[in-house]
Scaffold this motif. Structure first.
Motif, PDB file in Angstrom:
ATOM      1  N   ARG A 199     -42.956 -27.878   4.810  1.00 56.59           N
ATOM      2  CA  ARG A 199     -41.938 -26.674   5.013  1.00 56.59           C
ATOM      3  C   ARG A 199     -40.913 -27.413   4.237  1.00 56.59           C
TER       4      ARG A 199
ATOM      5  N   SER B  11     -38.951 -28.290  13.084  1.00 52.63           N
ATOM      6  CA  SER B  11     -40.397 -27.876  12.383  1.00 52.63           C
ATOM      7  C   SER B  11     -40.968 -28.017  13.974  1.00 52.63           C
ATOM      8  N   TYR B  43     -37.479 -21.310   7.362  1.00 50.92           N
ATOM      9  CA  TYR B  43     -39.205 -21.533   7.771  1.00 50.92           C
ATOM     10  C   TYR B  43     -39.762 -19.725   8.290  1.00 50.92           C
TER      11      TYR B  43
END
Lengths: 215, 523
Positions: A199, B11, B43
């Motif tokens: 990510r 995350s 995200y």
């Protein structure tokens, strides 16, 4: 109206000597697996139908190649068919299948970090049809969408294979860290780390797109 | 380092993978850290980008390819090439031509071409049903910051029905044609495929045809592997004309087929010829059952049928090839019939071996020297109509004459001859001195004799009577085969069936009927 089906069971009505057909489409995985192991190999066809597009599309994103994804999908299903007797049902069939697919990809010496080309170009070459067709959409919107998708796939292709696989399994399959760990064969903590790293890299590479969408 | 750990936690928080305590800590941190909130927002955007990726659909033939390759691996463990890249012919040749194989193809008949709109609905319905059956993505915890809208993210693509064979899409429904003219023209243009390739899949056949043929082969292979299976293909025909054309296609490949139920919607038997004609022309389904001991002729006929793309015949994409297992009772019936075929082959092979040693005169007479076999003469002498054994396919003087059952009486006599003379005391028309195994198989496959509607018989050939067919005189639908396991039983039956009106005790006589709406609902 009866839905088309790949397999089922014919039975005979003794009173009328006529034949009836029952589809297998609603059977759970375990039941189909049991039937297949009992010798009714056609039941495996239902499993293929059930998971073929799901596996295929995830592998496209992981492998970055439509052709490779198709080959690996096919090989994975065939290997699963041959090894079905070893499936204990401790995990979901799809998780087991995907792990076989990853092994198949490795065994076929696929380059998992291959830089992808436009999936749309690959689609044009392969003649495959997209699942999500929007016939009413504007051409310019389609072009914009295509460019965005190309950018995302290019950024994904830049990721290390293990990062990309973990993130794709999370984002496309919505699997839990535990399931992903089982598939890729590493601790849950490693999965968490890989997803985070993926990510972080994507966030950096796609900064422009992220800012656009922020506006 | 602390920031990195925090990002990883962030995350995991976004994925809903934190414990309750960790989640509280992260949320507290987010409240006081705009950069962290921005990070979570990114995200979410990245996640939406995944959602926006195009999803492709595997080709329709994919499941068939997988099963074909998987089963080929079972037969030939060293085969490794993907099925889609394997030549069809190699695949076919890998299938042992087991004598007991029974490939059944069902043809549903309608007197009209399928409505494209209805077909589309059928496919749509199928897709919806599949989607319902698909397992959903892993459960997203209620604590996942992805939110409710993210819960809608599905990894399940729309799945279309797996195996569909659509051929002749460009052909539109047309008015009935004169089958006699068509048959005449086609017959003049075509010649039997003597010595032709097993399945001549070349560029002249498109991929859809190949898929259909592959499915047919797959059905044969599955049967040979012990799993009772068969293929079902929906063929829409333009009433009797199309039906006659299909009959002709099959005939040209020496395939004997049966018509299915002539029952009306209420299950009543048709009354008289007019009712039979009405039944054949009704929008409901009529079943044509083809039983063969090897798939090759059937595949060849099917290929030819598709190639010609006659407007009176249309292969529908509405129903896929169906591979099905049989329930216990049905399985027993098939197994019994298969044993019959196998035992017949063994008997024929033994007798052929004996005859090849003795070089009996009747055998020579069947090799194409133009003489009638003893049994053929016998049949002719017994039957006022001359029914019995006649030659078909090879012209007089040809290299290898082949006996052909010409009607029910002939079939009956062959069956009786076979069982009455297990030691070889009686001439058998099928036994030829140089008969090889393939020939034996062909002989047995031809012994699957079943009637077809009189209307079809009369129209399936231009001008000439349909010698291959027996008049339809039995009740329809017929009961399944009364298969027997040994020659003694058959002998007893044969002796008991001296009456001409009783069904003949043939070596194999399987009659599979499909109820009119059993495969599709034609509302």
């Amino acid at each position: 109206m009866a839905a088309p089906s790949i397999s089922g069971t014919f039975s005979v009505d003794k009173s009328s000597e006529s034949w009836h057909y029952d589809s297998n489409v609603s059977k759970p995985d375990q039941e189909l697996i049991a039937e297949c192991l009992a010798g009714q190999t056609h039941a495996f066809g239902d499993l293929v139908v059930r998971y073929q597009n799901r596996l295929f599309n995830t592998l496209i994103t992981v492998l970055g190649s439509v052709d490779d994804a198709r080959d690996v999908s096919q090989e994975a299903f065939v290997n699963a068919f041959q090894k079905l007797h070893t499936f204990r049902g401790r995990s979901a069939f799809y998780s087991w299948l995907f792990r076989i697919a990853l092994n198949s990809a490795v065994s076929q010496k696929r380059k998992l970090n291959r830089v992808t080309v436009s999936i749309e170009a690959a689609r044009d070459q392969s003649g495959l049809e997209p699942l999500d067709r929007h016939p009413g959409s504007r051409p310019e919107h389609a072009l914009e969408l295509s460019e965005r998708q190309g950018a995302v796939r290019a950024a994904l292709a830049e990721l290390a294979e293990e990062f990309r696989t973990a993130l794709v399994l999370k984002e496309m399959e919505d699997l839990s860290y535990e399931e992903i760990a089982e598939i890729v064969g590493c601790p849950i903590g490693t999965v968490r780390s890989r997803i985070h790293r993926a990510r972080a890299e994507l966030r950096e590479r796609l900064q422009g797109l992220l800012q656009e969408s922020d506006e | 380092m602390k920031d990195q750990i925090s990002e990883e936690l962030l995350s995991a928080y976004f994925d809903g993978e934190l414990s309750a305590n960790e989640r509280v800590q992260v949320e507290h941190w987010l409240n006081s850290n705009p950069a962290a909130r921005q990070q979570v927002a990114d995200y979410r955007r990245i996640s939406r980008m995944f959602e926006g990726l195009s999803r492709l659909e595997v080709p329709q033939e994919f499941p068939t390819e997988v099963l074909a390759l998987a089963e080929r691996r079972m037969l030939l463990p060293n085969s490794s090439s993907p099925a889609r890249r394997a030549p069809i012919r190699l695949w076919w040749m890998a299938v042992p031509a087991a004598a007991a194989a029974a490939l059944l193809m069902f043809f549903n008949f309608s007197n009209r071409a399928p409505d494209p709109d209805r077909m589309a609905v059928a496919n749509l319905d199928g897709a919806e049903q599949r989607n319902d059956d698909l397992p959903g993505p892993g459960a997203v915890g209620s604590s996942s910051p992805r939110g409710a809208e993210d819960d809608q993210v599905s990894a399940n693509p729309t799945v279309r029905p797996a195996v569909e064979s659509s051929v002749g899409e460009s052909v539109s429904p047309v008015a009935p044609v004169d089958s006699r003219d068509v048959a005449k023209d086609k017959a003049a243009a075509e010649k039997p495929d003597d010595g032709a390739a097993l399945v001549a899949l070349d560029s002249a056949i498109d991929s859809q045809v190949a898929a259909v043929v592959e499915d047919a082969i797959l059905g044969a292979q599955k049967t040979e592997s012990g799993d009772q299976a068969f293929s079902a293909v929906t063929v829409y025909v333009d009433g009797l004309d199309g039906l006659a054309l299909i009959q002709r296609f099959l005939e040209e490949n020496q395939i004997v087929a049966s018509s299915g139920s002539n029952k009306g919607p209420d299950g009543a038997e048709p009354d008289g010829e007019a009712s039979k004609a009405d039944a054949a022309l009704s929008p409901g389904k009529q079943a044509l059952c083809v039983v063969v001991t090897e798939a090759e002729p059937l595949v060849r006929a099917f290929t030819k049928m598709i190639r010609e793309r006659h407007p009176a015949i249309r292969i529908s994409a509405e129903d896929p090839i169906v591979i099905a297992t049989l329930d216990e009772d049905s399985r027993a019936r098939f197994a019994k019939a298969e044993r019959e075929v196998s035992q017949s082959l063994e008997r024929f092979t033994e007798r052929a071996a004996k005859d090849s040693v003795s070089a009996a005169a009747p055998a020579a007479s069947m090799r194409g020297d133009g003489q009638k076999s003893a049994v053929a003469k016998k049949a002719g002498s017994k039957s006022a109509s001359g029914a019995g054994i006649a030659r078909r396919g090879a012209p007089s003087g040809g290299p290898r004459g082949k006996a052909q059952l010409m009607d029910r009486n002939g079939a009956e006599r062959i069956a009786q001859a076979a069982v009455k003379a297990p030691t070889g005391d009686v001439d058998h028309p099928e036994i030829v001195g140089d008969a090889d195994e393939d020939q034996m198989r062909e002989i047995v496959s031809r012994q699957v004799i079943v009637p077809v509607p009189a209307e079809v018989q009369n129209r399936s050939r231009s001008g000439a009577p349909n010698k291959l067919r027996a008049p339809i005189s039995e009740n329809s639908p017929r009961p399944p085969a009364q298969a027997t396991n040994d020659g003694q039983t058959v002998t007893a039956q044969a002796d008991a069936d001296e009456k001409a009106s009783k069904p003949a005790p043939m070596l194999v006589r399987m009659m599979i009927l499909i109820e009119r709406e059993s495969l599709t609902d034609d509302k």
